[in-house]
Design a protein around this motif. Structure first.
Motif, PDB file in Angstrom:
ATOM      1  N   UNK A   1     114.348   8.903 -61.260  1.00  0.00           N
ATOM      2  CA  UNK A   1     115.593   8.458 -61.883  1.00  0.00           C
ATOM      3  C   UNK A   1     116.272   9.627 -62.587  1.00  0.00           C
ATOM      4  N   UNK A   2     115.519  10.397 -63.368  1.00  0.00           N
ATOM      5  CA  UNK A   2     116.085  11.533 -64.091  1.00  0.00           C
ATOM      6  C   UNK A   2     116.541  12.638 -63.133  1.00  0.00           C
ATOM      7  N   UNK A   3     115.851  12.790 -62.013  1.00  0.00           N
ATOM      8  CA  UNK A   3     116.248  13.796 -61.025  1.00  0.00           C
ATOM      9  C   UNK A   3     117.607  13.442 -60.431  1.00  0.00           C
ATOM     10  N   UNK A   4     117.807  12.161 -60.097  1.00  0.00           N
ATOM     11  CA  UNK A   4     119.045  11.707 -59.468  1.00  0.00           C
ATOM     12  C   UNK A   4     120.145  11.467 -60.503  1.00  0.00           C
ATOM     13  N   UNK A   5     119.768  10.979 -61.668  1.00  0.00           N
ATOM     14  CA  UNK A   5     120.733  10.645 -62.735  1.00  0.00           C
ATOM     15  C   UNK A   5     120.274  11.302 -64.038  1.00  0.00           C
TER      16      UNK A   5
ATOM     17  N   UNK B   1     125.402   3.961 -58.838  1.00  0.00           N
ATOM     18  CA  UNK B   1     124.057   4.289 -59.296  1.00  0.00           C
ATOM     19  C   UNK B   1     123.018   3.619 -58.405  1.00  0.00           C
ATOM     20  N   UNK B   2     123.257   2.367 -58.053  1.00  0.00           N
ATOM     21  CA  UNK B   2     122.328   1.654 -57.182  1.00  0.00           C
ATOM     22  C   UNK B   2     122.200   2.359 -55.834  1.00  0.00           C
ATOM     23  N   UNK B   3     123.319   2.756 -55.251  1.00  0.00           N
ATOM     24  CA  UNK B   3     123.282   3.440 -53.949  1.00  0.00           C
ATOM     25  C   UNK B   3     122.509   4.754 -54.034  1.00  0.00           C
ATOM     26  N   UNK B   4     122.713   5.512 -55.104  1.00  0.00           N
ATOM     27  CA  UNK B   4     122.006   6.788 -55.271  1.00  0.00           C
ATOM     28  C   UNK B   4     120.496   6.570 -55.396  1.00  0.00           C
ATOM     29  N   UNK B   5     120.109   5.621 -56.263  1.00  0.00           N
ATOM     30  CA  UNK B   5     118.681   5.419 -56.505  1.00  0.00           C
ATOM     31  C   UNK B   5     117.979   4.726 -55.346  1.00  0.00           C
TER      32      UNK B   5
END
Length: 94
Positions: free
Chosen positions: A43-47, A12-16
């Protein structure tokens, strides 16, 4: 013989942290910040499974309001307490 390619799953950290938010950063009172609305939108777009909960709010005359919150993404929940210093208290400190 066929080879299989293993794809690395991003945390999650890498994605955000890969999201470039530079054009949305603002400056106010010598502070640099990203607005909550933009940060939550990204955040909602990525997760898309991310959830945000506002817990109890406490008031202390010398500090102001303390709001307890939590964000859950991919089953991991992080808690955060946010303080809002009331203006009269802030003026007394200056």
């Amino acid at each position: 013989m066929a080879t299989t390619k293993k794809e690395k799953v991003q945390s999650t950290f890498e994605k955000l942290s890969a999201v470039n938010v530079n054009k949305y950063v603002e400056k106010k009172n010598n502070l640099t910040y990203l607005s909550w609305a933009y940060a939550w939108g990204e955040t909602k777009r990525v997760c898309p499974d991310a959830t945000y909960r506002i817990g109890e709010t406490e008031y202390d005359e010398s500090l102001g309001f303390m709001c307890h919150t939590e964000v859950t993404i991919e089953g991991e929940t992080l808690e955060l307490s946010l303080i809002h210093i009331s203006e009269p208290t802030r003026q007394a400190e200056i």
